[in-house]
Design an enzyme around this catalytic site. Structure first.
Site, PDB file in Angstrom:
ATOM      1  N   GLY A 132       0.885  -1.164   0.000  1.00 31.86           N
ATOM      2  CA  GLY A 132       0.000   0.000   0.000  1.00 31.86           C
ATOM      3  C   GLY A 132       0.918   1.207   0.000  1.00 31.86           C
ATOM      4  O   GLY A 132       1.551   1.482   1.005  1.00 31.86           O
ATOM      5  N   GLN A 176       7.240  -3.718   0.215  1.00 29.73           N
ATOM      6  CA  GLN A 176       7.609  -4.278   1.535  1.00 29.73           C
ATOM      7  C   GLN A 176       8.955  -3.680   1.978  1.00 29.73           C
ATOM      8  O   GLN A 176       9.242  -2.548   1.638  1.00 29.73           O
ATOM      9  CB  GLN A 176       7.658  -5.806   1.508  1.00 29.73           C
ATOM     10  CG  GLN A 176       6.309  -6.486   1.358  1.00 29.73           C
ATOM     11  CD  GLN A 176       5.744  -6.453  -0.043  1.00 29.73           C
ATOM     12  OE1 GLN A 176       6.359  -6.892  -0.980  1.00 29.73           O
ATOM     13  NE2 GLN A 176       4.541  -5.938  -0.217  1.00 29.73           N
TER      14      GLN A 176
HETATM   15  P1  GDP Z   1       5.029   2.745   1.679  1.00 27.53           P
HETATM   16  O1  GDP Z   1       4.318   1.453   1.731  1.00 27.53           O
HETATM   17  O2  GDP Z   1       6.494   2.606   1.954  1.00 27.53           O
HETATM   18  O3  GDP Z   1       4.779   3.539   0.426  1.00 27.53           O
HETATM   19  O4  GDP Z   1       4.454   3.611   2.892  1.00 27.53           O
HETATM   20  P2  GDP Z   1       2.894   3.767   3.301  1.00 27.53           P
HETATM   21  O5  GDP Z   1       2.260   4.659   2.308  1.00 27.53           O
HETATM   22  O6  GDP Z   1       2.276   2.465   3.562  1.00 27.53           O
HETATM   23  O7  GDP Z   1       3.045   4.452   4.711  1.00 27.53           O
HETATM   24  C1  GDP Z   1       3.691   5.666   4.890  1.00 27.53           C
HETATM   25  C2  GDP Z   1       2.688   6.640   5.519  1.00 27.53           C
HETATM   26  O8  GDP Z   1       3.382   7.772   6.008  1.00 27.53           O
HETATM   27  C3  GDP Z   1       1.686   7.200   4.523  1.00 27.53           C
HETATM   28  O9  GDP Z   1       0.490   7.464   5.196  1.00 27.53           O
HETATM   29  C4  GDP Z   1       2.337   8.499   4.048  1.00 27.53           C
HETATM   30  O10 GDP Z   1       1.386   9.445   3.599  1.00 27.53           O
HETATM   31  C5  GDP Z   1       2.983   8.952   5.320  1.00 27.53           C
HETATM   32  N1  GDP Z   1       4.231   9.720   5.160  1.00 27.53           N
HETATM   33  C6  GDP Z   1       5.204   9.584   4.238  1.00 27.53           C
HETATM   34  N2  GDP Z   1       6.234  10.423   4.525  1.00 27.53           N
HETATM   35  C7  GDP Z   1       5.900  11.078   5.644  1.00 27.53           C
HETATM   36  C8  GDP Z   1       6.560  12.049   6.462  1.00 27.53           C
HETATM   37  O11 GDP Z   1       7.685  12.463   6.224  1.00 27.53           O
HETATM   38  N3  GDP Z   1       5.880  12.482   7.564  1.00 27.53           N
HETATM   39  C9  GDP Z   1       4.637  12.038   7.898  1.00 27.53           C
HETATM   40  N4  GDP Z   1       4.064  12.505   8.988  1.00 27.53           N
HETATM   41  N5  GDP Z   1       3.983  11.120   7.153  1.00 27.53           N
HETATM   42  C10 GDP Z   1       4.617  10.651   6.051  1.00 27.53           C
HETATM   43  P1  IMO Z   2       4.459  -1.926   1.594  1.00 24.39           P
HETATM   44  O1  IMO Z   2       4.939  -2.113   0.158  1.00 24.39           O
HETATM   45  C1  IMO Z   2       4.110  -3.566   5.602  1.00 24.39           C
HETATM   46  C2  IMO Z   2       3.641  -7.888   5.953  1.00 24.39           C
HETATM   47  C3  IMO Z   2       2.335  -8.406   6.474  1.00 24.39           C
HETATM   48  C4  IMO Z   2       2.775  -9.702   7.136  1.00 24.39           C
HETATM   49  C5  IMO Z   2       3.880 -10.189   6.205  1.00 24.39           C
HETATM   50  C6  IMO Z   2       3.419 -11.207   5.169  1.00 24.39           C
HETATM   51  O2  IMO Z   2       3.225  -1.105   1.695  1.00 24.39           O
HETATM   52  O3  IMO Z   2       5.576  -1.457   2.442  1.00 24.39           O
HETATM   53  P2  IMO Z   2       1.935 -11.124   2.974  1.00 24.39           P
HETATM   54  O4  IMO Z   2       0.588 -10.532   2.714  1.00 24.39           O
HETATM   55  O5  IMO Z   2       3.020 -10.570   2.115  1.00 24.39           O
HETATM   56  O6  IMO Z   2       1.924 -12.618   2.974  1.00 24.39           O
HETATM   57  O7  IMO Z   2       2.278 -10.717   4.499  1.00 24.39           O
HETATM   58  O8  IMO Z   2       4.385  -9.031   5.546  1.00 24.39           O
HETATM   59  N1  IMO Z   2       3.537  -7.000   4.794  1.00 24.39           N
HETATM   60  C7  IMO Z   2       3.724  -5.669   4.838  1.00 24.39           C
HETATM   61  N2  IMO Z   2       3.942  -4.863   5.896  1.00 24.39           N
HETATM   62  N3  IMO Z   2       4.082  -3.058   4.358  1.00 24.39           N
HETATM   63  C8  IMO Z   2       3.890  -3.853   3.288  1.00 24.39           C
HETATM   64  O9  IMO Z   2       4.003  -3.423   2.029  1.00 24.39           O
HETATM   65  C9  IMO Z   2       3.655  -5.230   3.506  1.00 24.39           C
HETATM   66  N4  IMO Z   2       3.401  -6.283   2.711  1.00 24.39           N
HETATM   67  C10 IMO Z   2       3.342  -7.365   3.501  1.00 24.39           C
HETATM   68  O10 IMO Z   2       1.748  -7.519   7.378  1.00 24.39           O
HETATM   69  O11 IMO Z   2       3.353  -9.411   8.374  1.00 24.39           O
HETATM   70 MG    MG Z   3       2.673   0.577   2.700  1.00 21.91          MG
END
Ligand code: GDP
Ligand code: IMO
Ligand code: MG
Length: 430
Positions: A41, A224
């Site tokens: 995500g 991940q």
């Molecule tokens: P990804 O899976 O690595 O793309 O990260 P996610 O989108 O799952 O989670 C990162 C979360 O932190 C998201 O809700 C972003 O909008 C938020 N985010 C990213 N950079 C920053 C930051 O520098 N500060 C804050 N407060 N939020 C951030």
């Molecule tokens: P992004 O790209 C955080 C975690 C799950 C679980 C383990 C295995 O957004 O950083 P799976 O569905 O792959 O079999 O789950 O890995 N996990 C993540 N945790 N960010 C993700 O993706 C993840 N994708 C899988 O929570 O512990």
């Molecule tokens: Mg994510």
């Protein structure tokens, strides 16, 4: 010949990869996803709108960037259709023209999702905490040489292949107590397959290597994080793909000598969602404050993320395995609420030994983190966080300490979720 830069998470995912790929995309001709699937995500924020992408590369909002879903990805056509339909609300985007999908990417079937549920249920207290998107069972079929691939949807006998594989899955599901309405799932899947046929399905390894020979710049977008890698993560509490730099080579068909910069993204603290070891986890009120301030709830499942201080032995390990050339520190603003900031510099093992090496028995060994404390900056970073000069002194001290410990420069600091809340220090692109 140009290079492929790789951007990946150094912790347990959710480091902020989506935001940074979106920020960097204008510097690249191509953005390509190389592993994972809808378990990811990736959040992007700009113009007051928040977007969460699961399978579509995070360069999709930049008009001049080609986006490629590589062969290493496992693709759920149903999730794909929903993602595309959401993007179609943004009329100025020409998603169809800018998105290319490898024929060698593996398809996630509805039965893979059911199997994921079944296997997790059977594990009871030892469950992985999977996102239940079907990732593990799909990669299992890929490695077991019975998976279906995107290119197969164009073949005459796709229905037969689909029937054969789902029947094999039904046999396994018979032994598990999982309820489902197959007719509905099948219709949904076959509709999504027809939808997928309308997209550019390509031999992505040829396309990417051709781009390289023409001098195009390519950014490989990881999903991940390194500590969830199938080989190097905290097995078995991992995902089912190689999330590390090497995964970009196999997941895109790019030779190792074409890899350029490796951007390692990490949060100024740590989070983890799902089960498994987390040495610096805070199970107290401090952890709860971190979760609230950082809005640490899963982008894919909405689950609360476990929170804790930064873990340097774990980061050093990730840097080593990935060959990180630049570090990007995310969510520095979240630490603004803490008068004292801690960094785990080494572990104390059961027998009293001190180490900064991740023990093999990370899952069962009780590790005591040894912390170094820092004075917090306790001022908002969002007032005018867009320049290096405006960063508070205490934050600069923390950054310098991390650079000295990790021996890699921190070339970007993120101070908020929006595209604009990004401080460039000395970022280099290939
Ligand atoms: P990804 O899976 O690595 O793309 O990260 P996610 O989108 O799952 O989670 C990162 C979360 O932190 C998201 O809700 C972003 O909008 C938020 N985010 C990213 N950079 C920053 C930051 O520098 N500060 C804050 N407060 N939020 C951030
Ligand atoms: P992004 O790209 C955080 C975690 C799950 C679980 C383990 C295995 O957004 O950083 P799976 O569905 O792959 O079999 O789950 O890995 N996990 C993540 N945790 N960010 C993700 O993706 C993840 N994708 C899988 O929570 O512990
Ligand atoms: Mg994510």
């Amino acid at each position: 010949m140009s290079k492929v830069d790789v951007l990946l998470g150094l912790q347990w995912g959710d480091e902020g990869k989506g935001k940074i790929v979106d920020v960097l995309a204008p510097r690249y001709d191509v953005v390509a996803r190389f592993q994972g699937g809808p378990n990811a995500g990736h959040t992007l924020e700009f113009d007051g709108i928040k977007h969460v992408l699961h399978q579509i590369p995070s360069g999709i909002f930049r008009h001049t960037t080609k986006n490629i879903i590589g062969n290493g990805v496992v693709l759920d056509p149903i999730v794909f259709q929903k993602e595309i339909e959401k993007l179609q609300a943004f009329k100025h985007l020409d998603v169809k023209a800018n998105l290319f999908i490898s024929k060698k990417a593996t398809l996630i079937l509805p039965t893979h999702r059911l199997l994921d549920q079944a296997y997790e249920k059977a594990k009871g207290d030892n469950k992985i905490g999977s996102t239940l998107k079907g990732i593990g069972p799909t990669y299992q079929d890929k490695i077991g040489r019975q998976g279906l691939r995107v290119g197969d949807i164009l073949s005459q006998n796709f229905s037969e292949k689909f029937k054969k594989l789902t029947e094999a899955h039904f046999k396994i599901l018979k032994d598990h107590d999982i309820a489902y309405e197959w007719q509905e799932l099948e219709t949904q899947f076959l509709t999504a397959i027809e939808f997928l046929k309308g997209f550019n399905l390509i031999e992505s390894e040829y396309v990417l290597n051709k781009e390289l020979s023409l001098g195009s710049s390519i950014l490989a977008e990881g999903a991940q994080g390194a500590l969830l890698d199938i080989d190097f993560g905290s097995y078995p509490f991992v995902t089912s793909s190689n999330t590390v730099t090497a995964g970009a080579c196999t997941g895109l068909g790019i030779a190792p000598r074409h890899i350029g910069e490796v951007y390692g993204i990490f949060k100024a603290y740590s989070t983890r969602v799902g089960s498994g070891p987390f040495p610096t986890e805070l199970l107290d009120e401090e952890g709860e404050r971190m979760r609230q301030e950082g809005r640490e709830f899963g982008s894919t499942t909405g689950r609360p993320r476990r929170c804790g201080w930064i873990d340097l032995p774990a980061l050093k390990y990730s840097i080593m395995i990935n060959g990180v050339t630049q570090l990007l520190m995310m969510k520095a603003d979240v630490l603004s609420i803490f008068p004292v900031i801690k960094a785990c510099v080494r572990y104390q093992l059961k027998d009293g030994t001190m180490t900064d090496v991740l023990p093999y028995e990370l899952v069962n060994e009780k590790i005591i983190p040894v912390y170094k404390e820092f004075e917090g900056w306790t001022t908002s970073l969002n007032v005018d966080g867009s320049s290096v000069e405006n960063l508070p002194e205490q934050l600069n001290v923390y950054i310098k300490f991390l650079e000295d410990e990790l021996q890699v420069p921190i070339t970007m600091v993120s101070t908020g979720p929006d595209r604009t809340q990004t401080v460039f220090r000395s970022l280099k692109t290939a």
